[in-house]
Write an enzyme that holds these catalytic residues in place. Structure first.
Site, PDB file in Angstrom:
ATOM      1  N   ALA A 188       0.861  -1.192   0.000  1.00  0.00           N
ATOM      2  CA  ALA A 188       0.000   0.000   0.000  1.00  0.00           C
ATOM      3  C   ALA A 188       0.898   1.244   0.000  1.00  0.00           C
ATOM      4  O   ALA A 188       2.084   1.164   0.325  1.00  0.00           O
ATOM      5  CB  ALA A 188      -0.935   0.007   1.198  1.00  0.00           C
ATOM      6  N   PHE A 189       0.323   2.387  -0.342  1.00  0.00           N
ATOM      7  CA  PHE A 189       1.130   3.605  -0.475  1.00  0.00           C
ATOM      8  C   PHE A 189       1.774   4.029   0.834  1.00  0.00           C
ATOM      9  O   PHE A 189       2.729   4.805   0.849  1.00  0.00           O
ATOM     10  CB  PHE A 189       0.282   4.754  -1.052  1.00  0.00           C
ATOM     11  CG  PHE A 189      -0.587   5.453  -0.046  1.00  0.00           C
ATOM     12  CD1 PHE A 189      -0.096   6.526   0.690  1.00  0.00           C
ATOM     13  CD2 PHE A 189      -1.895   5.039   0.189  1.00  0.00           C
ATOM     14  CE1 PHE A 189      -0.886   7.179   1.634  1.00  0.00           C
ATOM     15  CE2 PHE A 189      -2.686   5.677   1.115  1.00  0.00           C
ATOM     16  CZ  PHE A 189      -2.177   6.742   1.843  1.00  0.00           C
ATOM     17  N   LYS A 190       1.275   3.520   1.948  1.00  0.00           N
ATOM     18  CA  LYS A 190       1.808   3.948   3.246  1.00  0.00           C
ATOM     19  C   LYS A 190       3.277   3.582   3.419  1.00  0.00           C
ATOM     20  O   LYS A 190       3.978   4.185   4.224  1.00  0.00           O
ATOM     21  CB  LYS A 190       0.939   3.403   4.363  1.00  0.00           C
ATOM     22  CG  LYS A 190      -0.450   4.050   4.310  1.00  0.00           C
ATOM     23  CD  LYS A 190      -1.330   3.708   5.472  1.00  0.00           C
ATOM     24  CE  LYS A 190      -2.594   4.554   5.484  1.00  0.00           C
ATOM     25  NZ  LYS A 190      -3.584   4.137   4.470  1.00  0.00           N
ATOM     26  N   ASP A 191       3.769   2.623   2.619  1.00  0.00           N
ATOM     27  CA  ASP A 191       5.197   2.300   2.669  1.00  0.00           C
ATOM     28  C   ASP A 191       6.070   3.489   2.273  1.00  0.00           C
ATOM     29  O   ASP A 191       7.193   3.619   2.755  1.00  0.00           O
ATOM     30  CB  ASP A 191       5.509   1.134   1.722  1.00  0.00           C
ATOM     31  CG  ASP A 191       4.983  -0.197   2.242  1.00  0.00           C
ATOM     32  OD1 ASP A 191       4.985  -0.416   3.468  1.00  0.00           O
ATOM     33  OD2 ASP A 191       4.568  -1.031   1.409  1.00  0.00           O
TER      34      ASP A 191
END
Ligand SMILES: *Cc1c(COP(=O)(O)O)cnc(C)c1O
Length: 467
Positions: free
Chosen positions: A112-115
């Site tokens: 997910a983009f949170k990485d």
């Protein structure tokens, strides 16, 4: 003189970057933002075209951390953060239709983009804490993607113990296993007998009173109230725009939105000099922001569950940061508005609403439309979208305006993270987990189940912190 950060409510100490990195909420309940936003001139923007993702990240982030972290150190931390992404472009842009594009943000370790933010946050923390000779404790509540991304980003941090609270039995199997199968004696998963709001309440109460931690340690926030997370997310807006003809050609972004962190980063990219015509707030049935932008009334609502759980929110914390600008940085007024909001609802002035509507548009997408969109995208492009991304592409088409240039939807998660929703779309195709997670369901899980009781949680945490 390094960049200073101040609270949206004006009553907390001004901090430098290191201070905001280690802080959670400001002491006055507000959120930190830079006193003056760095910006790039036309010639600087031209020079940034064609940079690799990591060169660009170093260039965009450097002015925010000046005085705390020198450029060579920053460059090393950035390289290390994005080295293990599974696509060599880090954030590739893919064409869907002649003017519709996808920015793929799911090639990091937890899909997910949170990485993008949490890989960097872990390394920034370790660097700063090593220099200061301090230890901290990370505590976060998750309904899904933040927990695993925070654990992946911080599991190798020597100076950090991390505690993630999630509602027992209420996160998906993939999401839970991405947290509970990580090895590391500083990683602690707490399954709380309660719902997500209970978990979040436990975390908030702990930030107010963190004296339970050993050796005077403090708590650090990993959700998007932490400024460093927003900062890291600004980069990919520049990267995508440059890939599609920016800064000479203005672009547009559609952003699947929950807490308003990701799209707020896009707003900042625009204010830093990037030509953007339209920022689309894409929401699911939890449409607090869509109602705000169409009616001017910002009112809390109970959370409804949907096929896009990472966008199931009742209020969007980072909206306060935008409000600060909509009201010309009048902190006293923001403090008053947020006090009114905690009592019920607020109504934006016509001037503030008008300003927001100049740049932002919005659309609300139901579960049924989400499935329909996944199916259509599969039929028309052979691309399998996750339910959050599908909300983005549907909203992108609803809000696109003629002659405004390319519309880029942020693809926020890999479809294999949400197999049940994808199955409901009946594409006849099942998304596969990438190789590094292929044996996820064979790995041993490790977690502790605790009652929704703050004393029990604190006692557990105090006992588990490494000395
Ligand atoms: C967190 C998340 C969002 C929402 O992002 P915000 O910054 O909270 O607006 C959207 N999609 C996915 C997959 C997420 O994990």
């Amino acid at each position: 003189m390094s960049l200073q950060y101040l609270s949206t409510r004006g009553q907390a100490p001004v901090l430098d970057f290191e201070g905001v990195l280690l802080a959670g909420l400001a002491q006055d309940g507000g959120l930190y933002l830079p006193q003056t936003l760095p910006s790039f001139s036309a010639s600087e923007l031209q020079a940034m075209r064609g940079m690799s993702y990591t060169e660009l990240a170093t260039t965009v982030i450097a002015p925010f951390v000046e005085g705390s972290i020198d450029r060579d150190t920053l460059s090393g931390l950035v390289e290390a953060s994005y080295r293990d992404f599974r696509h060599q472009a880090v954030a590739p842009v893919l064409q869907l239709d002649h003017d519709q594009w996808l920015l793929e943000l799911f090639h990091g370790p937890t899909l997910a983009f949170k990485d993008f933010a949490l890989q960097l946050l872990g390394r920034l923390l370790d660097h700063v804490l090593t220099r200061r000779g301090e230890k901290v404790v990370i505590m976060g509540a998750t309904s899904g993607d933040t927990g695993s991304a925070a654990i992946e980003g911080c599991r190798q941090c020597e100076h950090v113990d991390i505690f993630i609270l999630y509602p027992d039995g209420r996160v998906s199997d993939v999401q839970r296993r991405q947290m509970t199968t990580v090895r590391g004696d500083n990683v602690h998963n707490l399954a709380i007998r309660g719902n997500f709001d209970d978990c979040q309440a436990l975390v908030k109460a702990s930030f107010v009173a963190d004296a339970f931690l050993p050796d005077g340690r403090s708590l650090v926030a990993v959700n998007s109230i932490n400024w460093a997370r927003i900062m890291a997310q600004i980069v990919y807006y520049f990267y995508a725009a440059f890939a599609l003809g920016g800064p000479d050609r203005p672009v547009n972004f559609s952003v699947p939105t929950g807490n308003f962190g990701d799209i707020y980063a896009g707003y900042l990219a625009h204010r830093m000099g990037l030509p953007v015509n339209n920022l689309v707030i894409a929401t699911n049935r939890n449409d607090v922001l869509h109602r705000m932008l169409t009616t001017g009334t910002y009112a809390r609502q109970p959370i409804a569950t949907s096929l896009s759980p990472s966008m199931d929110i009742s209020i969007s914390s980072n909206f306060e940061r935008l409000l600060f600008d909509l009201y010309d940085g009048d902190a006293a007024q923001i403090a008053q508005l947020m006090a009114d909001f905690s009592e019920g609802e607020i109504n934006l002035t016509d001037a503030a609403l008008g300003r927001a509507q100049q740049l932002f548009t919005s659309a609300k997408v139901s579960d049924e439309e989400t499935c329909d969109e996944i199916r259509l995208a599969w039929q028309r492009t052979g691309q399998l979208l996750d339910p959050h991304t599908a909300i983005g592409t549907r909203a992108a088409r609803l809000c696109a305006r003629d002659g405004e240039g390319p519309m880029i939807t942020l693809s926020t998660a890999h479809p294999a993270k949400f197999p049940a929703a994808v199955a409901r779309a009946e594409t006849g195709h099942t998304p596969q987990l990438p190789d590094h997670l292929a044996d996820l369901f064979d790995r041993e899980e490790r977690f502790d189940t605790l009652d929704n009781d703050i004393a029990a949680v604190h006692a557990f945490m105090a006992a588990q912190c490494r000395s």
